[in-house]
Design an enzyme around this catalytic site. Structure first.
Site, PDB file in Angstrom:
ATOM      1  CG  HIS A 206      61.290  52.164  17.456  1.00 46.66           C
ATOM      2  ND1 HIS A 206      61.886  53.336  17.019  1.00 46.66           N
ATOM      3  CD2 HIS A 206      61.402  51.272  16.701  1.00 46.66           C
ATOM      4  CE1 HIS A 206      62.320  53.082  15.723  1.00 46.66           C
ATOM      5  NE2 HIS A 206      61.923  51.776  15.608  1.00 46.66           N
TER       6      HIS A 206
ATOM      7  CG  ASN B  53      55.258  42.718  24.795  1.00 43.88           C
ATOM      8  OD1 ASN B  53      54.512  41.621  24.759  1.00 43.88           O
ATOM      9  ND2 ASN B  53      56.703  42.679  25.403  1.00 43.88           N
TER      10      ASN B  53
ATOM     11  CG  HIS C 293      59.419  56.605  15.833  1.00 43.51           C
ATOM     12  ND1 HIS C 293      59.934  55.973  17.109  1.00 43.51           N
ATOM     13  CD2 HIS C 293      57.934  56.899  16.363  1.00 43.51           C
ATOM     14  CE1 HIS C 293      58.953  56.153  18.108  1.00 43.51           C
ATOM     15  NE2 HIS C 293      58.041  56.659  17.792  1.00 43.51           N
TER      16      HIS C 293
ATOM     17  CB  CYS D 160      64.923  56.752  16.936  1.00 39.30           C
ATOM     18  SG  CYS D 160      63.081  56.600  16.248  1.00 39.30           S
TER      19      CYS D 160
ATOM     20  CB  THR E 113      58.946  48.784  28.614  1.00 41.18           C
ATOM     21  OG1 THR E 113      59.870  48.107  27.754  1.00 41.18           O
ATOM     22  CG2 THR E 113      58.226  48.044  29.599  1.00 41.18           C
TER      23      THR E 113
ATOM     24  CG  HIS F  22      60.286  46.441  20.378  1.00 41.42           C
ATOM     25  ND1 HIS F  22      59.923  47.569  20.727  1.00 41.42           N
ATOM     26  CD2 HIS F  22      60.146  45.458  21.422  1.00 41.42           C
ATOM     27  CE1 HIS F  22      59.167  47.430  22.007  1.00 41.42           C
ATOM     28  NE2 HIS F  22      59.578  46.335  22.602  1.00 41.42           N
TER      29      HIS F  22
END
Ligand code: AMP
Ligand code: ZN
Length: 114
Positions: free
Chosen positions: A98, A87, A46, A7, A95, A100
């Site tokens: 947010h 993932n 988000h 973000c 990790t 992706h």
């Protein structure tokens, strides 16, 4: 989300090598590339992970997937092929919480992943 890394990249509070941006999506180079081409494509909104995605976000997610395809073409990956990775949560190796999509290409991708 004020303390979310991606973000902050969307808000331009943290620099990134942005390769694509529109009202809904952002794509930028991964800071620790795992292949000659390694982009991250994210919704500006988000969404913590794929596990949090809802049917109301179907249009946004469709746009995101098709943008990954177009970026693969633009990066010259489409003919030889490429890998798209999402993932999800801890056991998935996520990790940054947010959502992706990793776009990886430019080398042969082995299977299965570790
Ligand atoms: P994941 O492990 O699927 O959550 O992927 C997170 C990815 O974000 C990793 O490949 C990191 O290298 C990448 N990353 C972390 N911080 C940054 C940053 N500031 N700019 C670009 N990529 C980042
Ligand atoms: Zn976020």
């Amino acid at each position: 989300m004020s303390d979310c890394l991606f973000c902050k990249i969307v808000a331009k509070e943290i620099p990134a090598q942005i390769v694509y941006e529109d009202d809904d999506l952002l794509a930028f180079k991964d800071i620790n590339p795992q292949a000659p081409v390694h982009l991250l494509v994210i919704p500006k909104e988000h969404i913590a992970s794929l596990a949090e995605a809802t049917p109301a976000q179907a249009g946004l997610l469709g746009k995101l997937v098709l943008r990954v395809k177009l970026l693969a073409q633009e990066q010259g990956l489409a003919e030889d092929g490429y890998r798209v990775v999402v993932n999800c949560r801890d056991l998935g190796g996520q990790t940054v919480p947010h959502l992706h999509f990793h776009l990886l290409g430019g080398r042969f991708m082995t299977w299965p992943p570790g």
